[in-house]
Design an enzyme around this catalytic site. Structure first.
Site: not given
Length: 975
Positions: A426, A428, A450, A461, A680, A711, A799, A828
């Protein structure tokens, strides 16, 4: 025009009374409608002054001012007044301000400046310095005025010998209403007179000549003793009128011959005594523009002597009026700059590589713009930012007042389908979208993200700045500390936690009287309540302000909070994943006298103060919210707040800088706000309301603000709409729903996905059946968004293992499910260029009329609001409340908190409460194990099952790969 101006003109025609000059204070600042405190000035030429009757003047005392001069000055002032009135029709509160920096005791023209300014509708502020002030002192004042956005023009009234290039060019060209700077002079010489300020003195000379009927074409003009900008401006203006202009100094050997040839003579400095007036031919027009004459320190040349024209003495007053005209022009330019316009943004070029390098390598390969340059490009003023290093700045909330009349841009939310544990990109997508909008479609856009917690950064992460060629830079600064907001939250949170236990200790170990005397001590013989203590008295219904006037019962009520330790909900926090702080015992030292209890630490971003920061809309609102935070109940079941503990003011002080959004940039140089980062699950998981509001003003009408919800759409989006939009009053235009083929295959029955474990072949090879089966989750999330009446654009984050058939299938099924559009995105791997199609789709969807609505009415009972979310959003059959949850609901309702929105705390890995249930679970009963309240933030949060607020470190945390090159100071291994 009022009677004030003619009165000033008559007064100027009278002799000045003898006596010593009036002395100014050594340093003063005065402000009024048009002046006060000290005199004003005309820049290089000092304060404008006309002394018609000094030695040799032919006009007697009380003689009226010449009609020609009256007419010209009236015309200039009236024109300025009319232009300003037109500006004020659109901006009623606008009133230009002229600042005059004066060094010395020259005060004779104060009334002229004041009355001309008042007549036109301007304000004047005077900065008075001692006569002996040096270059540095004058420049210090200039620099202050340069950065003061309330001031639109600046003039200098200092000694002629004090004017240096350093002083003159310290002036901001856009405020240099006397046309002294090299920038303004250069634009005039180049022929761009409409873009610069021209010396009012030089303009006055030209105006007076033309109004008197003198033709300048072919005339011989001699400028004597002038220097710098005045000399250059006069030459330039005369030449453009067709005159032959000569410049000379007083000691030039051939001066007599030049004077006898001249039709018009302009004196730029006082005439030496040895130069006789007889050198000037009869009928020659003479203008005395010397600094001393204009400041009233020298006599004018007598009109009538050798036939010299009397209009020469009128320069001073007209120049003062023309400076007022320049001021109005300056104000008009300033207003124009405040209006919405397409940014002139210098975007950074990308050179994508294949294969795509690591995020930190990409980040480090791009050189960001200096943040002050970015701020200026997007319309921020110099005094609206606080710079942190080279790449970050905080933005002042005052901008909201400045741009309050500007229309907002479009408000876009990026949400997602139910994700895998790896996340679906999200952030990205958010960054790729704004890069596409601004760098490739030339549309104003802002990303609002955020701030990531350092816990996950060093845990599982890693960083959270986006990824690939769509990320915030520098990513090290984004992920580590930023500007210290989370540290401020930690300090404030733990101060409140310390206050709770300290209060319990002191109440347990002191009598009522001793406790009261310590809470309200006598200081230097004076005993009084603090402001927050007076507020507590009012809350208790005690209408007294004298500490000695309280009865024993009132003193007891005031001093004792009677906190029930078993009801304390406020925990200490730290911004580190530390599983061993999930349950602790505090107060075990002998000094705590047995006041021990079980407690816990939460991750810092789980603090209610973080949620308050994210939902507040002003400093005063934040203070009120902090004061309302409920930390426990007393032994009678009543809520105990931060206000009751007397700590609200201190919390606000700790948070006063954290409330300002942080400005950064994307890889392509487009602006990003990074502000607030509430959890979240137990909070609403969105960036701050303030960042969104400021960004919406900066992009203006036709621009876009893109923000992200944590999320999946069932959690982050639902809370964004029902909590954040309810608090902010902002209406979203479009939802961008992020999906990946990988996540859809998981929902279609694919094998489990685990962080740190290689993906199974089902995820790396084409499997259309898994994709088709998994699109049920995508369809459900689209339906959730449609409950709120907002159009959905699906962004398929592609991807390298995704096949064309899989991509086409997802886009087709998304449109069938009701999406406005569905677009594959390649940001990306190639940056904003890879999201141009998404940007077009979002622009088209945003052009449709919004039908936004909330899911429920906050006035419904708490249980009904929970049931509405469970059934309409998650697809549950019903809810089941534990006895503890029902008890809490009853308590909060009784305490008056039943009308708050709901913030469900449940797993993000499934629409249900069971993380392993993928796709779209049906027929389940949603268990509510507990219900808690964040009263300051403004919501009730039910817990669905067990919810951890303190993550733990895995066997191999990210910190194994993070290192610092001690030679280059570069961070390595940060994702």
């Amino acid at each position: 025009m009022s009677a004030r101006l003619p009165l000033v003109l008559r007064r100027l025609a009278r002799p000045q009374p003898p006596g010593p000059p009036r002395r100014l204070p050594s340093l003063c600042r005065a402000s009024s409608g048009g002046g006060g405190g000290c005199g004003g000035g005309e820049g290089l030429l000092g304060q404008q002054r006309l002394r018609d009757t000094q030695a040799g003047s032919s006009q007697g005392s009380g003689s009226p001012a010449p009609p020609a001069r009256d007419s010209i000055v009236r015309e200039v002032i009236q024109n300025s007044k009319e232009v300003l009135s037109l500006l004020q029709e659109k901006t009623p509160t606008f009133k230009p301000v002229l600042a005059i920096i004066q060094a010395g005791d020259d005060n004779l023209m104060q009334e002229v400046n004041q009355n001309l300014a008042e007549e036109a509708g301007l304000n004047i502020t005077h900065i008075c310095l001692p006569a002996e002030s040096g270059e540095d002192e004058i420049i210090d004042e200039i620099l202050k005025i340069n950065e003061d956005t309330r001031v639109h023009g600046l003039a200098l009234q200092i000694a002629e010998t004090s004017f240096s290039n350093k002083i003159l060019n310290a002036l901001k060209p856009e405020k240099d209403v006397d046309g002294l700077t090299d920038v303004n002079l250069g634009k005039l010489v180049r022929g761009d007179a409409h873009e610069c300020f021209i010396s009012p003195v030089a303009r006055a000379v030209i105006e007076l000549l033309e109004k008197s009927g003198v033709s300048l074409d072919g005339k011989k003009i001699l400028v004597i003793g002038a220097h710098g900008s005045l000399e250059a401006t006069l030459q330039c203006l005369f030449q453009r009128k067709g005159s032959m202009t000569m410049s000379s100094q007083w000691k030039t050997p051939q001066l007599q011959g030049k004077l006898q040839e001249a039709d018009i003579v302009v004196l730029g400095s006082p005439k030496p005594e040895e130069i006789p007036l007889s050198w000037i031919q009869p009928g020659t027009t003479v203008f005395n523009c010397s600094h001393d004459f204009l400041s009233g320190k020298a006599a004018c040349i007598s009109p009538g002597v050798h036939g010299i024209s009397p209009i020469a003495k009128d320069v001073s007053l007209l120049a003062a009026a023309l400076r007022i005209q320049n001021m109005v022009s300056s104000g008009r330019r300033w207003l124009r700059e405040q209006q919405h316009r397409r940014w002139r943004l210098h975007c950074l070029k990308l050179q994508p590589l294949s294969p795509v390098p690591s995020d930190i390598e990409i980040s480090r390969a791009q050189t960001p713009k200096a943040v002050e340059i970015l701020a200026k490009e997007i319309g921020l003023l110099a005094d609206e930012i606080e710079i942190y290093g080279k790449n970050k700045a905080k933005v002042h909330l005052s901008l909201l007042e400045r741009l309050k009349d500007q229309a907002d841009g479009k408000y876009i939310l990026v949400a997602g389908i139910t994700p895998t544990p790896l996340g679906e990109g999200k952030s990205t997508v958010t960054i790729g979208l704004v890069q596409a909008l601004t760098a490739h479609l030339n549309v104003n856009s802002f990303a609002c993200l955020r701030q990531p917690s350092q816990g996950p950064t060093f845990g599982v992460k890693g960083g959270a700045a986006g990824g690939g060629y769509a990320q915030v830079i520098p990513m090290e600064e984004f992920n580590l500390h930023l500007t210290g907001d989370i540290h401020a939250i930690t300090a404030a949170n733990n101060l409140l936690a310390a206050a709770i236990d300290a209060r319990i200790l002191h109440e347990n170990t002191q009598t009522d009287k001793a406790l009261y005397n310590r809470l309200v001590p006598s200081v230097n013989g004076v005993r009084e309540f603090s402001k927050i203590q007076l507020a507590r008295l009012k809350k208790l219904g005690i209408n007294k302000t004298d500490p000695s006037a309280l009865t024993e019962e009132e003193m007891r009520k005031f001093a004792r909070l009677d906190i029930d330790p078993s009801t304390i909900t406020w925990q200490r926090v730290v911004d580190t994943n530390d599983r061993f702080l999930r349950k602790i015992t505090i107060g075990q030292a002998n000094t705590e006298k047995g006041c021990s209890r079980q407690a816990q630490f939460d991750i810092a971003v789980a603090s209610e103060i973080m949620a308050v920061l994210a939902l507040t809309d002003s400093l005063s609102d934040m203070k009120e919210r902090l004061g309302r935070m409920v930390v426990a109940s007393d032994k009678n079941g009543q809520p105990v707040t931060a206000d009751d503990l007397g700590v609200t003011g201190a919390l606000t002080v700790l948070m006063k800088d954290a409330i300002k959004p942080n400005l950064m940039q994307t890889l392509e140089g487009t602006p990003v706000f990074v502000h607030a980062g509430p959890f979240a699950n137990i909070a609403h998981g969105n960036s701050s309301v303030l960042a969104d509001k400021i960004a919406l003003k900066l992009v203006g009408e036709g621009g876009f603000v893109v923000t992200e919800a944590g999320f999946g759409a069932d959690i982050g989006m639902e809370k964004f709409f029902n909590i954040k939009c309810r608090a902010s009053g902002l209406v979203p235009s479009v939802v961008v729903l992020v999906a990946t083929v990988r996540a859809l295959k998981m929902h279609g029955g694919g094998p489990s996905v685990t962080a740190g474990v290689p993906l199974k072949k089902e995820y790396t090879e084409e499997n259309l059946q898994l994709v088709a089966d998994g699109c049920c989750n995508l369809e459900k999330q689209i339906q959730i968004a449609q409950l709120f009446g907002v159009p959905v654009v699906v962004a398929l984050n592609v991807f390298k293992t995704d096949t064309r058939a899989e991509i086409d299938l997802v886009c087709e099924l998304a449109k069938r499910a009701g999406a406005f559009n569905a677009v594959p995105c390649y940001h990306w791997s190639i940056g904003g260029k890879g999201s141009v199609d998404l940007a077009w789709a979002v622009r088209e969807a945003a052009s449709k009329e919004s039908r936004f609505q909330f899911l429920y009415d906050v006035q419904l009972p708490i249980v009904e609001k929970i049931r509405t979310i469970a059934q309409c959003v998650y697809g549950a059959k019903d809810i089941e409340l534990s006895p503890e949850a029902q008890s809490k609901i009853d308590r909060y309702t009784e305490q008056g908190f039943g009308n708050l929105p709901i913030c469900m705390a449940k797993t993000h890995l499934s629409l249900s409460h069971q993380p392993d249930k993928k796709g779209v679970p049906k027929g389940f009963i949603l268990p509510i194990s507990d219900v808690r309240a964040s009263i300051g933030a403004g919501f009730i949060y039910p817990l669905v099952g067990t919810m951890s607020t303190m993550p733990g470190l895995p066997t191999r945390p990210c910190f194994y790969d993070i290192d610092l090159d001690t030679d280059t100071e570069q961070v390595k291994g940060l994702f």
